[in-house]
Scaffold this active site. Structure first.
Site, mmCIF file in Angstrom:
data_model
loop_
_atom_site.group_PDB
_atom_site.id
_atom_site.type_symbol
_atom_site.label_atom_id
_atom_site.label_comp_id
_atom_site.label_asym_id
_atom_site.label_seq_id
_atom_site.Cartn_x
_atom_site.Cartn_y
_atom_site.Cartn_z
ATOM 1 C CE LYS A 150 -23.022 36.606 38.199
ATOM 2 N NZ LYS A 150 -22.017 35.800 38.074
ATOM 3 N NE ARG A 191 -22.137 38.716 32.335
ATOM 4 C CZ ARG A 191 -22.720 37.818 32.622
ATOM 5 N NH1 ARG A 191 -24.263 37.892 32.844
ATOM 6 N NH2 ARG A 191 -22.150 36.661 32.719
ATOM 7 N NE ARG A 214 -22.487 27.282 36.567
ATOM 8 C CZ ARG A 214 -22.501 28.443 36.224
ATOM 9 N NH1 ARG A 214 -22.717 29.316 37.374
ATOM 10 N NH2 ARG A 214 -21.507 29.221 35.503
ATOM 11 N NE ARG A 250 -19.099 31.933 31.341
ATOM 12 C CZ ARG A 250 -19.312 31.117 32.236
ATOM 13 N NH1 ARG A 250 -18.929 29.764 31.937
ATOM 14 N NH2 ARG A 250 -20.013 31.141 33.093
HETATM 15 P P1 ADP Z 1 -22.727 32.294 38.972
HETATM 16 O O1 ADP Z 1 -24.275 32.611 38.929
HETATM 17 O O2 ADP Z 1 -22.199 33.625 39.807
HETATM 18 O O3 ADP Z 1 -22.157 31.925 37.839
HETATM 19 P P2 ADP Z 1 -23.536 30.032 40.694
HETATM 20 O O4 ADP Z 1 -24.551 30.377 41.776
HETATM 21 O O5 ADP Z 1 -24.136 29.114 39.484
HETATM 22 O O6 ADP Z 1 -22.509 31.166 39.941
HETATM 23 O O7 ADP Z 1 -22.143 29.134 41.372
HETATM 24 C C1 ADP Z 1 -21.302 28.508 40.563
HETATM 25 C C2 ADP Z 1 -20.996 27.083 41.310
HETATM 26 O O8 ADP Z 1 -20.492 27.159 42.516
HETATM 27 C C3 ADP Z 1 -22.169 26.466 41.411
HETATM 28 O O9 ADP Z 1 -21.664 25.205 40.918
HETATM 29 C C4 ADP Z 1 -22.694 26.404 42.776
HETATM 30 O O10 ADP Z 1 -23.256 25.271 43.273
HETATM 31 C C5 ADP Z 1 -21.279 26.600 43.522
HETATM 32 N N1 ADP Z 1 -21.239 27.593 44.437
HETATM 33 C C6 ADP Z 1 -21.976 28.525 44.670
HETATM 34 N N2 ADP Z 1 -21.773 29.215 45.889
HETATM 35 C C7 ADP Z 1 -20.839 28.602 46.548
HETATM 36 C C8 ADP Z 1 -20.250 28.604 47.815
HETATM 37 N N3 ADP Z 1 -20.383 29.910 48.626
HETATM 38 N N4 ADP Z 1 -19.252 27.594 48.037
HETATM 39 C C9 ADP Z 1 -18.877 26.753 47.124
HETATM 40 N N5 ADP Z 1 -19.510 26.482 46.125
HETATM 41 C C10 ADP Z 1 -20.413 27.383 45.767
HETATM 42 P P1 AMP Z 2 -24.496 33.801 32.820
HETATM 43 O O1 AMP Z 2 -25.551 33.001 32.884
HETATM 44 O O2 AMP Z 2 -24.727 35.056 33.787
HETATM 45 O O3 AMP Z 2 -23.369 33.162 33.300
HETATM 46 O O4 AMP Z 2 -24.214 34.434 31.479
HETATM 47 C C1 AMP Z 2 -24.015 33.564 30.316
HETATM 48 C C2 AMP Z 2 -23.514 34.198 28.896
HETATM 49 O O5 AMP Z 2 -24.774 34.888 28.879
HETATM 50 C C3 AMP Z 2 -22.558 35.193 29.172
HETATM 51 O O6 AMP Z 2 -21.232 34.757 29.185
HETATM 52 C C4 AMP Z 2 -22.765 36.258 28.031
HETATM 53 O O7 AMP Z 2 -22.605 35.433 26.839
HETATM 54 C C5 AMP Z 2 -24.252 36.225 28.173
HETATM 55 N N1 AMP Z 2 -24.962 37.093 28.943
HETATM 56 C C6 AMP Z 2 -25.738 36.857 29.773
HETATM 57 N N2 AMP Z 2 -25.929 38.143 30.304
HETATM 58 C C7 AMP Z 2 -25.275 39.241 29.842
HETATM 59 C C8 AMP Z 2 -25.331 40.600 29.752
HETATM 60 N N3 AMP Z 2 -26.132 41.394 30.771
HETATM 61 N N4 AMP Z 2 -24.739 41.150 28.682
HETATM 62 C C9 AMP Z 2 -24.090 40.500 27.784
HETATM 63 N N5 AMP Z 2 -24.001 39.157 27.722
HETATM 64 C C10 AMP Z 2 -24.717 38.573 28.589
#
Ligand code: ADP
Ligand code: AMP
Length: 214
Positions: A13, A88, A127, A171
């Site tokens: 995302k 969420r 990550r 998570r």
């Molecule tokens: P989210 O915001 O959904 O938790 P991130 O965008 O931070 O996910 O991505 C999680 C990890 O996966 C990061 O280290 C990112 O660089 C990697 N990543 C994101 N999209 C892809 C993809 N399409 N293929 C491989 N790795 C990816």
């Molecule tokens: P994220 O950066 O989106 O992966 O979120 C990291 C953490 O922040 C989550 O595991 C939750 O503990 C908290 N968090 C982020 N967004 C929300 C939301 N919309 N509702 C509740 N908790 C959240």
């Protein structure tokens, strides 16, 4: 363009959000980023949120909803916004609907990025994030040019406290229990755009843009 990014932790995302907000010139509103900034600044909100985040649990709705409501009234949201990691829970989604309709607005699309749990865990654990600009890398799938350093800032990369295997697994379970029902919620409103998160980063971005511009 008023968008929501939905998907389990590690789906990609945040990675897609950076490219989408650049293209459409809209603010990236990540509730996770807002909480992490508050933790860094040592605010009361940060202290409360950290208790839940460290365990991989959701921060209570009442804390999250008011922050987003307030954020949506800021001037930079007049052209739209991209919500990343919010809503969420169904309760959060209903609160968002109420707030938007009171502003006379509607969402354009809910982009649902998905991948299986094994990939999600590997992605989250690998990550790494730039301390300065927040750019996201992956040690294997999206490595920086110089190990441990941001390509843009040359500053050190860090690992999130909640990106350790046990917390990531919690998570993902929390996602299945509390967030996945939102897919149906938005499907019924005809807003869902399903995206295969296992594809390469650029391909995913192109698919999203194509679908948004149809
Ligand atoms: P989210 O915001 O959904 O938790 P991130 O965008 O931070 O996910 O991505 C999680 C990890 O996966 C990061 O280290 C990112 O660089 C990697 N990543 C994101 N999209 C892809 C993809 N399409 N293929 C491989 N790795 C990816
Ligand atoms: P994220 O950066 O989106 O992966 O979120 C990291 C953490 O922040 C989550 O595991 C939750 O503990 C908290 N968090 C982020 N967004 C929300 C939301 N919309 N509702 C509740 N908790 C959240």
């Amino acid at each position: 363009m008023r968008l929501v990014l939905l998907g389990p932790p590690g789906a990609g995302k945040g990675t897609q959000a950076s490219a989408i907000v650049k293209k459409y010139n809209i603010p990236h509103i990540s509730t996770g980023d807002i909480f992490r900034a508050n933790i860094k600044e040592g605010t009361e909100l940060g202290k409360k949120a950290k208790e839940y985040m460290d365990k991989g649990l959701l921060v209570p709705d009442e804390l999250v909803v008011s922050i987003v409501k307030d954020r949506l009234t800021k001037d930079d949201c007049t052209n739209g916004f991209l919500l990343d990691g919010f809503p969420r829970t169904v309760n959060q989604a209903e609160a968002l609907d109420t707030e938007l309709s009171s502003m006379g607005l509607k969402l354009n699309k809910v982009i649902n990025i998905d991948a299986d749990s094994k990939i999600l865990i590997e992605r989250a654990i690998g990550r790494r994030i730039c301390k300065e600009c927040g750019a996201t890398y992956h040690i294997k799938f999206n490595p920086p040019k110089v190990e441990g350093k941001c390509d843009k800032e040359n500053s050190p990369l860090f690992q999130r406290d909640d990106d350790v295997e046990e917390t990531v697994a919690t998570r993902i379970n929390v996602y299945f229990e509390q967030t996945q029902p939102l897919i149906d919620y938005y499907q019924q409103k005809g807003l869902i755009l399903n995206i295969d998160g296992t594809k390469p980063i650029d391909d995913i971005f192109n698919t999203i843009v194509e679908a948004l511009e149809k």
